[in-house]
Design an enzyme around this catalytic site. Sequence first.
Site, PDB file in Angstrom:
ATOM      1  N   SER A 148     108.268 -14.660  27.982  1.00  0.00           N
ATOM      2  CA  SER A 148     107.767 -13.331  28.322  1.00  0.00           C
ATOM      3  C   SER A 148     108.937 -12.367  28.425  1.00  0.00           C
ATOM      4  O   SER A 148     110.098 -12.777  28.558  1.00  0.00           O
ATOM      5  CB  SER A 148     107.013 -13.377  29.659  1.00  0.00           C
ATOM      6  N   TYR A 163     106.677 -16.600  38.478  1.00  0.00           N
ATOM      7  CA  TYR A 163     106.376 -16.456  37.052  1.00  0.00           C
ATOM      8  C   TYR A 163     107.638 -16.131  36.260  1.00  0.00           C
ATOM      9  O   TYR A 163     107.942 -16.768  35.248  1.00  0.00           O
ATOM     10  CB  TYR A 163     105.327 -15.362  36.861  1.00  0.00           C
TER      11      TYR A 163
END
Length: 265
Positions: A148, A163
């Site tokens: 990401s 995350y």
Amino acid sequence: MNQAKERFHGKTAIITGAGSGIGKAAALKLAAEGANVALFDLLDDRTNETEAKINAIRNGAARAFDVDTSDPARVEKAVLETVQIFGGVDIVFANAGINGVLAPIEEMELKDWEKTLQVNLNGTFLTVKYCIPHLKQRGAGSIIVTSSVNGTRTFSGFGMGAYSTTKAGQVAFAKMAALELARYKIRVNVICPGAISTNIDQSTKKSEELEEIVIPVEYPEGSQPLKNGPGKPEEVADLVAFLASEESRHITGAQIFIDGAESLL
């Protein structure tokens, strides 16, 4: 059928998180270009629909497996069954992931931290680990990992400490794997999507204390310079197909951002 549509004829791809979003789009893309696809996900209506949609176009090209990528036994079993059904593994798309719980670090429960690491980071490790022997048997292969922009280029996802940590970890893991596996002609690359229209937010939980740590940032003309709105799963699937194909045969250890310049703001 033209040559471009047969890039993956005779190839088998394992895709985690294949029931929806980027995983589903990649499964449809690879199958349309000749691949057999093993759909690793928790079995539900979405995963079954993806399997049925592919098999309606190419009967027998897709098989869904009930897999929690944080469970080593289920991952290993599904990989072995894939090899039994399709004869081997050529492409691995380690894509499954969750946002998990969003909370300030001091309020984050250890169990929530560990859950995000288990699914995102352990899941990537286990998927790659159990596929490597079968890729070696093929004499070549392509592994693609979904990371990401969060944790790699941007750090404004407030409350996403767990995350973002997993996403940074995936990049380091993939680059280590790229060097380790290069002698076996197995390539390993990482994609870093920005905002993409998926349903990952459905599994996201936000703590009540989150508002206390948010630093507001507002872009009057939006946060997507290339276009007005998030990207589409199909656009990411095109990149996955390129990295899975012979067209990227000299690319390994790469980290590719696909975010419409979002993370450059």
